[in-house]
Write a protein that holds these residues in place. Structure first.
Motif, PDB file in Angstrom:
ATOM      1  N   TYR A 196       0.858  -1.188   0.000  1.00  0.00           N
ATOM      2  CA  TYR A 196       0.000   0.000   0.000  1.00  0.00           C
ATOM      3  C   TYR A 196       0.896   1.240   0.000  1.00  0.00           C
ATOM      4  CZ  TYR A 196      -3.498   3.381   1.607  1.00  0.00           C
ATOM      5  OH  TYR A 196      -4.331   4.472   1.729  1.00  0.00           O
ATOM      6  N   HIS A 197       0.791   2.016  -1.052  1.00  0.00           N
ATOM      7  CA  HIS A 197       1.588   3.241  -1.187  1.00  0.00           C
ATOM      8  C   HIS A 197       3.085   2.959  -1.036  1.00  0.00           C
ATOM      9  CE1 HIS A 197      -1.553   6.602  -0.886  1.00  0.00           C
ATOM     10  NE2 HIS A 197      -2.190   5.456  -1.091  1.00  0.00           N
ATOM     11  N   GLY A 198       3.553   1.891  -1.699  1.00  0.00           N
ATOM     12  CA  GLY A 198       4.976   1.594  -1.709  1.00  0.00           C
ATOM     13  C   GLY A 198       5.506   0.996  -0.421  1.00  0.00           C
ATOM     14  N   ARG A 199       4.636   0.537   0.433  1.00  0.00           N
ATOM     15  CA  ARG A 199       5.059  -0.068   1.696  1.00  0.00           C
ATOM     16  C   ARG A 199       4.249  -1.350   1.934  1.00  0.00           C
ATOM     17  NH1 ARG A 199       7.877   3.593   4.809  1.00  0.00           N
ATOM     18  NH2 ARG A 199       7.639   2.204   6.597  1.00  0.00           N
ATOM     19  N   ALA A 200       4.797  -2.183   2.812  1.00  0.00           N
ATOM     20  CA  ALA A 200       4.022  -3.355   3.233  1.00  0.00           C
ATOM     21  C   ALA A 200       2.906  -2.890   4.157  1.00  0.00           C
ATOM     22  CB  ALA A 200       4.917  -4.356   3.946  1.00  0.00           C
ATOM     23  N   ARG A 201       1.732  -3.425   3.954  1.00  0.00           N
ATOM     24  CA  ARG A 201       0.577  -3.041   4.769  1.00  0.00           C
ATOM     25  C   ARG A 201       0.677  -3.733   6.128  1.00  0.00           C
ATOM     26  NH1 ARG A 201      -4.456  -1.358   2.647  1.00  0.00           N
ATOM     27  NH2 ARG A 201      -3.813  -2.207   0.640  1.00  0.00           N
ATOM     28  N   ASN A 202       0.857  -2.968   7.171  1.00  0.00           N
ATOM     29  CA  ASN A 202       1.033  -3.537   8.509  1.00  0.00           C
ATOM     30  C   ASN A 202      -0.218  -4.302   8.951  1.00  0.00           C
ATOM     31  OD1 ASN A 202       3.427  -2.178   8.438  1.00  0.00           O
ATOM     32  ND2 ASN A 202       2.881  -0.626   9.959  1.00  0.00           N
ATOM     33  N   GLY A 203      -0.021  -5.559   9.345  1.00  0.00           N
ATOM     34  CA  GLY A 203      -1.128  -6.347   9.895  1.00  0.00           C
ATOM     35  C   GLY A 203      -2.121  -6.863   8.877  1.00  0.00           C
ATOM     36  N   ALA A 204      -1.760  -6.883   7.591  1.00  0.00           N
ATOM     37  CA  ALA A 204      -2.687  -7.378   6.566  1.00  0.00           C
ATOM     38  C   ALA A 204      -3.030  -8.849   6.828  1.00  0.00           C
ATOM     39  CB  ALA A 204      -2.080  -7.220   5.183  1.00  0.00           C
ATOM     40  N   VAL A 205      -4.310  -9.161   6.741  1.00  0.00           N
ATOM     41  CA  VAL A 205      -4.791 -10.525   6.999  1.00  0.00           C
ATOM     42  C   VAL A 205      -5.403 -11.079   5.713  1.00  0.00           C
ATOM     43  CG1 VAL A 205      -6.425 -11.934   8.296  1.00  0.00           C
ATOM     44  CG2 VAL A 205      -5.228 -10.064   9.442  1.00  0.00           C
TER      45      VAL A 205
END
Length: 649
Positions: free
Chosen positions: A574-583
């Motif tokens: 998301y927006h060039g970053r890993a999405r924290n806590g994605a399930v």
């Protein structure tokens, strides 16, 4: 010539006496021998060249009434057949009667049950063989076992040891294991069966130095007397998970004539620890049993190993995904992987005990407030979609983003449903290959048919969670689009209670490497649908968290690997970053045929990234984050952000 003629006349005279000649009633049951005599005489032909007039003149006329009376007398006192002179030699008992009585008393009536599965977490398929009447068939089986580096247990009868000594010798010389095969008579008593077993055991031990304690019955229904005899002697009664012999296949010419009837279309793989049994001498073609073994290996065992994305099991020494074909003894000797099913309740970990999270008199608001802290929702599950009994006001309290609250670049790949050894083992290998653990949500309806596989998942260090027993969603739609529930509160409560108890019976005593119990109290709803009644039943049943998720690749219906990888990437970044806590909601069924490979590719790419790369993520099980006191409820900041977010009309 005259003597032969007189014998013929005598036979004709007998025909006039017996009922089949004079039209009288057939003899009753005791006159069986007489019936057979009449049938044989009727089949005799008049010798050629004998005139009918001569025959008639030589046949004495009989009084029908006298002969009828004589026949009745014969039927009352049938002629006793003389013994042939051959005496039937009964087998010599090797266990004294007082010894057997003592064993029976100590056994206290326990019955040995035929074991169709060895309860082990080792990736093995035990194979058994019997039937030594065809030397060529035995040699063909030994050849394919040698060629595939497989082992098996060959069950031999007492007669096999006497009549087919060369074949049994070849099995032993080939390094295969042997066991005891018995053919008890229908009226054989317990002590006699014990002697049958012990005689064969001693003969095997004296001849080959093998102290086998495995017994199988040649065929037919196993009587209680046989089960008690095996239990008395302290032996194990071996059955089969897959019996590759069916009576209708005796004249089969190819394995294609046999395979569909053994497995059916829905069974894609053999079960871990499930015993495969093949009778070698049954088919008319001597080599067909060996060919059948090879076909089962190719179709139902080899595909269990992971061979994708350039990682070929036979070429990569680190690829440990293959299942090994072994003897029953091999599986039993590997004590480090053996376990008891069901797990004794006394061995259950105290942490897995469930306690209600609500009082019996909880109000609607109390239920919603408790749910808000324990519900990881999904953006597509709203107050008007896949919900029942929950209002828009309720949903304002629920967090439907679907992500675990954390500042860590961690991602959760959470498989659900249930599968066979091929699809599940592919996932297990990929996770093991990349040194990651996750949480598996189990559909428990068929899980007791393959408990070894579930236990193996936990043994690999993964969390075990619940996905119901029957997979009936909390909310469904009728043909008019109206949402309704297929189960009452009580029915749903029983379903999730049953599911948890089944999981307990398999992994209730296990811990993860970090010491936490393998069995969690997490729950994922089928189709992600949720209802007020269902949520209350879960909280009253002691489930601590209800997890849907932030994204899903819809892997059960995705058309190709490229599409699945893209969908996974869209949910991770998301927006060039890993999405924290994605399930992620993924599946372990055969229909999710690209999931293991897609994860292998993404995890391989991720491992090559530098530690300071903002797109690099870590994979974790839920139990690392859903610790005691964790709350998914909206924070004051999240509530303020919702109020200040622009709304578009």
């Amino acid at each position: 010539m005259e003597v032969k003629w007189l014998r013929y006349v005598k036979a004709v005279a007998m025909l006039t006496v017996l009922p089949l000649s004079v039209g009288a009633a057939a003899p009753s049951e005791p006159a069986t021998v007489l019936n057979k005599t009449v049938y044989i005489i009727h089949r005799q032909q008049v010798p050629a060249g004998i005139a009918s007039s001569k025959s008639t003149s030589c046949t004495r006329r009989l009084d029908p009434e006298k002969e009828e009376s004589r026949l009745q007398q014969i039927q009352k006192t049938p002629k006793i057949l003389k013994p042939s002179g051959k005496t039937v030699k009964l087998p010599m008992p090797v266990l004294a009667e007082d010894v057997l009585k003592n064993l029976q008393e100590k056994n206290q009536g326990r019955l040995a049950e035929a074991e169709d599965t060895i309860y082990t977490t080792a990736p093995v398929i035990p194979a058994t063989f019997f039937g030594f009447n065809n030397q060529e068939a035995v040699e063909a089986v030994l050849q394919v076992l040698s060629r595939t580096q497989s082992r098996g247990t060959f069950f031999v009868t007492e007669k096999d040891l006497k009549r087919h000594t060369m074949a049994v010798d070849e099995v032993v010389r080939a390094g295969q294991d042997i066991g005891i095969c018995i053919i008890p008579g229908n009226d054989e008593d317990i002590f006699s069966i014990c002697n049958d077993i012990e005689r064969t055991h001693r003969e095997i031990q004296n001849r080959y130095g093998i102290d086998t304690r495995l017994v199988r019955q040649y065929s037919g229904v196993i009587r209680p007397e046989t089960k008690e005899a095996v239990s008395m002697l302290g032996y194990r009664l071996i059955g089969a998970k897959v019996n590759a012999v069916q009576s209708k296949h005796k004249a089969a010419l190819t394995v294609d004539d046999i395979m569909p009837d053994i497995f059916g279309k829905s069974v894609t793989a053999m079960s871990r620890g499930g015993i495969l049994n093949i009778r070698m001498d049954y088919y008319l073609r001597p080599t067909l049993a060996a060919e059948l073994f090879m076909e089962i290996k190719i179709q139902k065992i080899d595909p269990i190993s992971y061979n994708c994305y350039g990682d070929v099991q036979e070429l990569n020494p680190s690829n440990d995904s293959a299942y090994r074909i072994c003897s029953v003894e091999d599986a039993l000797r590997d004590e480090g992987h053996l376990w008891q099913y069901p797990v004794p309740q006394s061995a259950y970990l105290p942490e897995i005990h469930r306690y209600p999270l609500l009082s019996a008199t909880a109000t609607h608001d109390e239920v919603i407030n408790t749910l808000a802290a324990r519900y990881i929702g999904n953006p597509d599950v709203t107050s008007y979609e896949r919900t029942l009994g929950l209002t828009g006001r309720d949903f304002k309290k629920l967090n439907i983003a679907g992500c675990i609250k954390t500042k860590d670049p961690v991602v959760f790949f959470l498989p659900d449903d249930w599968g066979m050894d091929d699809s599940v083992n592919h996932l297990l290998y990929v996770f093991r290959k990349h040194h990651v653990h996750t949480t598996f949500f189990m559909l428990s309806h068929n899980i007791t048919n393959n408990p070894n596989l579930l236990r193996a998942i936990a043994a690999d260090g993964h969390d075990i969670a619940c996905h119901t027993d029957s997979h009936i969603p909390m909310v469904s739609r009728d043909s008019n689009g109206r949402q309704y529930s297929k189960m009452s509160y009580e029915e749903f409560y029983r379903d999730i209670d049953t599911a948890y108890k089944k999981l307990e019976s398999i992994v209730g005593d296990m811990r993860r490497p970090d010491g936490r119990p393998s069995l969690t109290k997490y729950f994922r709803p089928p189709t992600l649908a949720i209802s007020y009644a269902g949520a209350k039943a879960l909280l009253m049943n002691g489930y601590t968290y209800i997890i849907n998720g932030s994204a899903s690749p819809d892997d059960f219906s995705v058309k190709d690997l490229k599409t699945e990888i893209k969908r996974l990437r869209d949910g991770i970044y998301y927006h060039g970053r890993a999405r924290n806590g994605a399930v992620f909601v993924i599946h372990m069924t055969a229909s999710a045929k690209y999931t293991a490979t897609a994860l292998d590719i993404l995890l391989t790419e991720n491992e090559k990234k530098k530690d300071d790369d903002p797109t690099k993520f870590r994979v974790a099980p839920l139990s690392e984050y859903l610790t005691e006191g964790y709350s998914q409820a909206k924070t004051p900041k999240e509530i303020r952000d919702e109020h200040t977010r622009p709304r578009w009309w």
